[in-house]
Design an enzyme around this catalytic site. Structure first.
Site, PDB file in Angstrom:
ATOM      1  N   SER A 129       0.827  -1.202   0.000  1.00  0.00           N
ATOM      2  CA  SER A 129       0.000   0.000   0.000  1.00  0.00           C
ATOM      3  C   SER A 129       0.864   1.255   0.000  1.00  0.00           C
ATOM      4  CB  SER A 129      -0.898   0.009   1.243  1.00  0.00           C
ATOM      5  OG  SER A 129      -1.525   1.262   1.424  1.00  0.00           O
ATOM      6  N   TYR A 154      -2.678  -0.198   9.947  1.00  0.00           N
ATOM      7  CA  TYR A 154      -2.817  -0.748   8.599  1.00  0.00           C
ATOM      8  C   TYR A 154      -1.502  -0.616   7.831  1.00  0.00           C
ATOM      9  CZ  TYR A 154      -4.020  -0.926   3.639  1.00  0.00           C
ATOM     10  OH  TYR A 154      -4.039  -1.207   2.297  1.00  0.00           O
TER      11      TYR A 154
END
Length: 326
Positions: A129, A154
């Site tokens: 990501s 995350y």
């Protein structure tokens, strides 16, 4: 190729599976169909794949070690893996951290442990990501930039996944490539993403929340461009020279950050309605700007995103209106 696609009922996984089937590949799809967002959308995506030649589905929980071991046996014939299953969302990681450890850490290790005993694996492609860049010191973000200061759990789990893969590539010579996705949007998108949330709110006459007073920039990347990058990556496994681990990381982004207010303006024009704005302060874990330096992915993969926001957002809205009949 016999390709295992995890998160196949998810947004990116669904589109990747469609593209693989279209070019004649055999796809084994895996998903746990959880309720992080409306499972009906996941089932609807899966229904589009079911029955297509070369597709089969396994409802597997990847955090279950025994289930993963049973899935990845030599008889499965798996030659390639595209691992897209994950617990997504920056803000949700503040509410339910354990979900991220289970889906993004435990599941990743389970797959790697199973794969190192699997003969004939050609390439393991996995989703990272843009969040790993945290408070980057410059933009656009390059794959060589510092990524050890994550701003959310995350992001931390995604950075950990990159480190796990590097280690397994070093120890067991598993050819692997990580892809840092930048704000993917398009038809069949996730309900927790801006395009979906804003469209739903504007049509309902409800306010949309813009954090940092709307002063944010994102490298919005259309799903078709992302899929092209994933398939190009799959077809270019890193060579194992016996020296450096056969592991690489690439950015997949549009390479053209947009102001969030411009994003809203395009939605307003396409929907024919004005948005009601609810300006909020910056949220914990968020970053002001994301911007992809795609020098390496352009050079090595031929990655060249072509879909501007002014084209991609109306395509999303057309799908949304048809799917939800609004």
């Amino acid at each position: 190729m016999h390709i295992l696609v995890t998160g196949v009922a998810g947004f990116i996984g669904f589109h990747v599976a469609q593209a693989l089937l279209a070019r004649g590949e055999t796809v084994i799809g895996v998903d746990n169909l959880n309720d992080y967002y409306d499972p009906a959308l996941k089932h609807a995506r899966l229904a589009q794949l079911t029955g297509q030649k070369g597709f089969s589905f396994q409802p597997v929980e990847l955090a279950d070690r025994d289930a993963v071991d049973a899935l990845l046996v030599p008889a499965s014939g798996v030659t390639h893996i595209i691992h897209l299953a994950a617990q997504a969302g920056v803000r949700y990681s503040l509410q339910n951290p354990h979900a991220y450890i289970s889906a993004n850490i435990v599941a990743q290790i389970n797959l790697l442990e199973a794969v190192r005993r699997l003969p004939g694996l050609v390439h393991f492609v996995y989703a990272s990501s843009s969040s790993v860049y945290g408070h980057a010191e410059k933009a656009p973000f390059a794959v060589t930039d510092r990524t050890d200061r994550p701003l959310s759990l995350y992001a931390a789990t995604k950075k950990a996944d990159e480190l796990f893969h590097y280690t397994y590539a070093h120890l067991y010579r598993i050819p692997a490539t990580g892809l840092r996705f930048f704000t993917v949007y398009g038809p069949w998108g996730r309900p927790d993403m801006a395009a979906f949330l804003f469209t739903k709110a504007i049509l309902a006459g409800e306010p949309i929340r813009l954090f940092n007073g709307g002063d944010m920039r994102r490298d919005f990347t259309y799903i078709d461009d992302i899929v092209a990058g994933v398939l190009a990556t799959l077809d270019h496994p890193p060579a194992d020279t016996g020296e450096a681990p056969p592991h690489r990381v690439y950015n997949l982004g549009h390479n053209h950050p947009e102001k969030l207010t411009d994003f809203v303006a395009i939605l307003e024009e396409a929907l024919g309605r004005k948005a009601v704005l609810d300006l909020q302060p910056m949220q914990p874990g968020d970053v002001y700007e994301t911007a992809a330096d795609i020098t390496e992915s352009r050079r090595d993969l031929g990655f060249s995103p072509t879909t501007p926001l002014s084209v991609g957002l109306p395509k999303f809205i057309a799908w949304y209106r048809e799917f939800y009949r609004v």
